[in-house]
Design a protein around this motif. Structure first.
Motif, PDB file in Angstrom:
ATOM      1  N   SER A   1       1.912 -13.355   9.741  1.00  0.00           N
ATOM      2  CA  SER A   1       0.656 -12.959   9.099  1.00  0.00           C
ATOM      3  C   SER A   1      -0.298 -12.374  10.134  1.00  0.00           C
ATOM      4  CB  SER A   1       0.009 -14.184   8.454  1.00  0.00           C
ATOM      5  OG  SER A   1      -1.290 -13.848   8.019  1.00  0.00           O
ATOM      6  N   LYS A   2      -0.971 -11.326   9.743  1.00  0.00           N
ATOM      7  CA  LYS A   2      -2.031 -10.773  10.607  1.00  0.00           C
ATOM      8  C   LYS A   2      -3.371 -11.419  10.253  1.00  0.00           C
ATOM      9  CE  LYS A   2       0.094  -6.219  10.409  1.00  0.00           C
ATOM     10  NZ  LYS A   2      -0.079  -4.835   9.974  1.00  0.00           N
ATOM     11  N   GLY A   3      -3.365 -12.305   9.252  1.00  0.00           N
ATOM     12  CA  GLY A   3      -4.602 -12.952   8.811  1.00  0.00           C
ATOM     13  C   GLY A   3      -5.208 -12.212   7.620  1.00  0.00           C
ATOM     14  N   MET A   4      -6.383 -12.674   7.211  1.00  0.00           N
ATOM     15  CA  MET A   4      -7.068 -12.077   6.047  1.00  0.00           C
ATOM     16  C   MET A   4      -7.657 -10.742   6.443  1.00  0.00           C
ATOM     17  SD  MET A   4      -7.644 -14.594   3.643  1.00  0.00           S
ATOM     18  CE  MET A   4      -8.540 -16.100   3.522  1.00  0.00           C
ATOM     19  N   LYS A   5      -7.290  -9.725   5.718  1.00  0.00           N
ATOM     20  CA  LYS A   5      -7.766  -8.379   6.041  1.00  0.00           C
ATOM     21  C   LYS A   5      -8.435  -7.715   4.839  1.00  0.00           C
ATOM     22  CE  LYS A   5      -5.864  -8.215  10.156  1.00  0.00           C
ATOM     23  NZ  LYS A   5      -6.655  -8.042  11.359  1.00  0.00           N
ATOM     24  N   GLN A   6      -7.946  -8.072   3.661  1.00  0.00           N
ATOM     25  CA  GLN A   6      -8.414  -7.422   2.438  1.00  0.00           C
ATOM     26  C   GLN A   6      -9.261  -8.419   1.664  1.00  0.00           C
ATOM     27  OE1 GLN A   6      -7.242  -4.282   2.039  1.00  0.00           O
ATOM     28  NE2 GLN A   6      -8.268  -3.851   0.120  1.00  0.00           N
ATOM     29  N   ARG A   7     -10.462  -8.013   1.281  1.00  0.00           N
ATOM     30  CA  ARG A   7     -11.328  -8.956   0.575  1.00  0.00           C
ATOM     31  C   ARG A   7     -10.835  -9.156  -0.852  1.00  0.00           C
ATOM     32  NH1 ARG A   7     -16.021 -11.190   1.913  1.00  0.00           N
ATOM     33  NH2 ARG A   7     -16.291  -9.862   3.730  1.00  0.00           N
TER      34      ARG A   7
ATOM     35  N   CYS B   1       0.850  -1.198   0.000  1.00  0.00           N
ATOM     36  CA  CYS B   1       0.000   0.000   0.000  1.00  0.00           C
ATOM     37  C   CYS B   1       0.884   1.246   0.000  1.00  0.00           C
ATOM     38  CB  CYS B   1      -0.902  -0.008   1.228  1.00  0.00           C
ATOM     39  SG  CYS B   1      -1.887   1.498   1.340  1.00  0.00           S
ATOM     40  N   PRO B   2       0.644   2.177  -0.923  1.00  0.00           N
ATOM     41  CA  PRO B   2       1.506   3.367  -0.986  1.00  0.00           C
ATOM     42  C   PRO B   2       1.414   4.231   0.267  1.00  0.00           C
ATOM     43  CG  PRO B   2       0.151   3.179  -2.960  1.00  0.00           C
ATOM     44  CD  PRO B   2      -0.375   2.174  -1.979  1.00  0.00           C
ATOM     45  N   LYS B   3       0.327   4.113   1.015  1.00  0.00           N
ATOM     46  CA  LYS B   3       0.122   5.051   2.122  1.00  0.00           C
ATOM     47  C   LYS B   3       1.032   4.775   3.335  1.00  0.00           C
ATOM     48  CE  LYS B   3      -3.687   7.782   3.807  1.00  0.00           C
ATOM     49  NZ  LYS B   3      -5.146   7.900   3.873  1.00  0.00           N
ATOM     50  N   HIS B   4       0.980   3.576   3.892  1.00  0.00           N
ATOM     51  CA  HIS B   4       1.854   3.269   5.045  1.00  0.00           C
ATOM     52  C   HIS B   4       2.638   1.981   4.839  1.00  0.00           C
ATOM     53  CE1 HIS B   4      -1.867   5.305   6.692  1.00  0.00           C
ATOM     54  NE2 HIS B   4      -0.935   6.170   7.066  1.00  0.00           N
ATOM     55  N   LYS B   5       2.676   1.535   3.579  1.00  0.00           N
ATOM     56  CA  LYS B   5       3.520   0.382   3.210  1.00  0.00           C
ATOM     57  C   LYS B   5       3.084  -0.961   3.810  1.00  0.00           C
ATOM     58  CE  LYS B   5       6.200   3.269   1.028  1.00  0.00           C
ATOM     59  NZ  LYS B   5       5.752   3.580  -0.308  1.00  0.00           N
ATOM     60  N   TYR B   6       1.839  -1.114   4.150  1.00  0.00           N
ATOM     61  CA  TYR B   6       1.376  -2.436   4.562  1.00  0.00           C
ATOM     62  C   TYR B   6       1.449  -3.373   3.367  1.00  0.00           C
ATOM     63  CZ  TYR B   6      -0.515  -1.117   9.161  1.00  0.00           C
ATOM     64  OH  TYR B   6      -0.678  -0.720  10.463  1.00  0.00           O
ATOM     65  N   LYS B   7       1.714  -4.647   3.673  1.00  0.00           N
ATOM     66  CA  LYS B   7       1.898  -5.636   2.606  1.00  0.00           C
ATOM     67  C   LYS B   7       0.733  -6.610   2.611  1.00  0.00           C
ATOM     68  CE  LYS B   7       6.615  -4.694   3.493  1.00  0.00           C
ATOM     69  NZ  LYS B   7       6.357  -3.334   4.028  1.00  0.00           N
ATOM     70  N   ILE B   8       0.096  -6.756   1.452  1.00  0.00           N
ATOM     71  CA  ILE B   8      -1.129  -7.572   1.368  1.00  0.00           C
ATOM     72  C   ILE B   8      -0.960  -8.597   0.257  1.00  0.00           C
ATOM     73  CG2 ILE B   8      -3.605  -7.463   0.877  1.00  0.00           C
ATOM     74  CD1 ILE B   8      -3.470  -4.502   1.869  1.00  0.00           C
ATOM     75  N   THR B   9      -1.175  -9.867   0.555  1.00  0.00           N
ATOM     76  CA  THR B   9      -0.995 -10.865  -0.502  1.00  0.00           C
ATOM     77  C   THR B   9      -2.106 -10.695  -1.554  1.00  0.00           C
ATOM     78  OG1 THR B   9      -2.301 -12.615   0.566  1.00  0.00           O
ATOM     79  CG2 THR B   9       0.054 -12.524   1.107  1.00  0.00           C
ATOM     80  N   LEU B  10      -1.678 -10.814  -2.809  1.00  0.00           N
ATOM     81  CA  LEU B  10      -2.639 -10.588  -3.899  1.00  0.00           C
ATOM     82  C   LEU B  10      -3.691 -11.681  -3.959  1.00  0.00           C
ATOM     83  CD1 LEU B  10      -0.500  -9.505  -6.987  1.00  0.00           C
ATOM     84  CD2 LEU B  10      -2.122  -8.122  -5.681  1.00  0.00           C
ATOM     85  N   ALA B  11      -3.277 -12.897  -3.692  1.00  0.00           N
ATOM     86  CA  ALA B  11      -4.201 -14.017  -3.892  1.00  0.00           C
ATOM     87  C   ALA B  11      -5.206 -14.155  -2.748  1.00  0.00           C
ATOM     88  CB  ALA B  11      -3.419 -15.314  -4.061  1.00  0.00           C
ATOM     89  N   GLU B  12      -4.759 -13.869  -1.499  1.00  0.00           N
ATOM     90  CA  GLU B  12      -5.656 -14.147  -0.354  1.00  0.00           C
ATOM     91  C   GLU B  12      -6.087 -12.919   0.425  1.00  0.00           C
ATOM     92  OE1 GLU B  12      -2.497 -15.245  -0.448  1.00  0.00           O
ATOM     93  OE2 GLU B  12      -2.686 -17.317  -1.129  1.00  0.00           O
TER      94      GLU B  12
END
Ligand code: FES
Length: 156
Positions: free
Chosen positions: A111-117, A79-90
């Motif tokens: 992992s923090k778990g699923m956060k992004q739908r 994420c450009p805003k605060h650089k959080y990293k989110i897996t594309l697939a899950e």
């Protein structure tokens, strides 16, 4: 029972919705679509299509311009805003940290778990479709979707 049937009928179907021609989406690499009042980012990366909520679960940052990197063997959008990293697939949020209990702490990925739908992309005869995910109850990225989400994004 009748009420229940009516309630179910009122649920959005979730698609699949046509989102564009395969060639056009490949050329665009990243495409923005609104489906059922939900803003979705469709990404084509290394030969694979992904679809996920457009706004970062953390504070509604726009993922559209985030870099994509492989981290711990998994493709992530940063994420450009605060650089959080989110897996594309899950849609899983990853972070790197030391475990202070290790005798010699080495940074590792957690992992923090699923956060992004994330949503399901299919392709039929050169046409691409997205089926919206309705599963897993509430996910944090839901917060920034729809009319209420627009206000939250403006505040963040
Ligand atoms: Fe995406 Fe904060 S809004 S990391």
């Amino acid at each position: 029972c009748e009420d229940r049937a009516m309630e179910e009928n009122e649920q959005p179907t979730g698609g699949p919705y046509f989102v564009g021609k395969k060639d056009e989406l490949i050329e665009a690499k990243r495409s923005f679509r609104t489906l059922e009042d939900r803003d979705i980012l469709i990404i084509h990366h290394q030969g694979v299509f992904y679809a996920l909520d457009s706004y970062c679960y953390h504070a509604g940052g726009l993922l559209q311009n985030g870099d994509i990197e492989e981290l711990n063997g998994r493709l992530c959008i940063i994420c450009p805003k605060h650089k959080y990293k989110i897996t594309l697939a899950e849609g899983e949020s990853l972070y790197k940290a030391n475990d202070p209990r290790d005798p010699q702490p080495v940074p590792r990925w957690y992992s923090k778990g699923m956060k992004q739908r994330t949503h399901t992309v299919t392709e039929i005869n050169g046409e691409v479709f997205v089926k919206l995910s309705k599963s897993q109850g509430w996910l944090e990225s839901d917060f920034f979707q729809g009319e209420k989400g627009k206000l939250e994004r403006a505040k963040a």
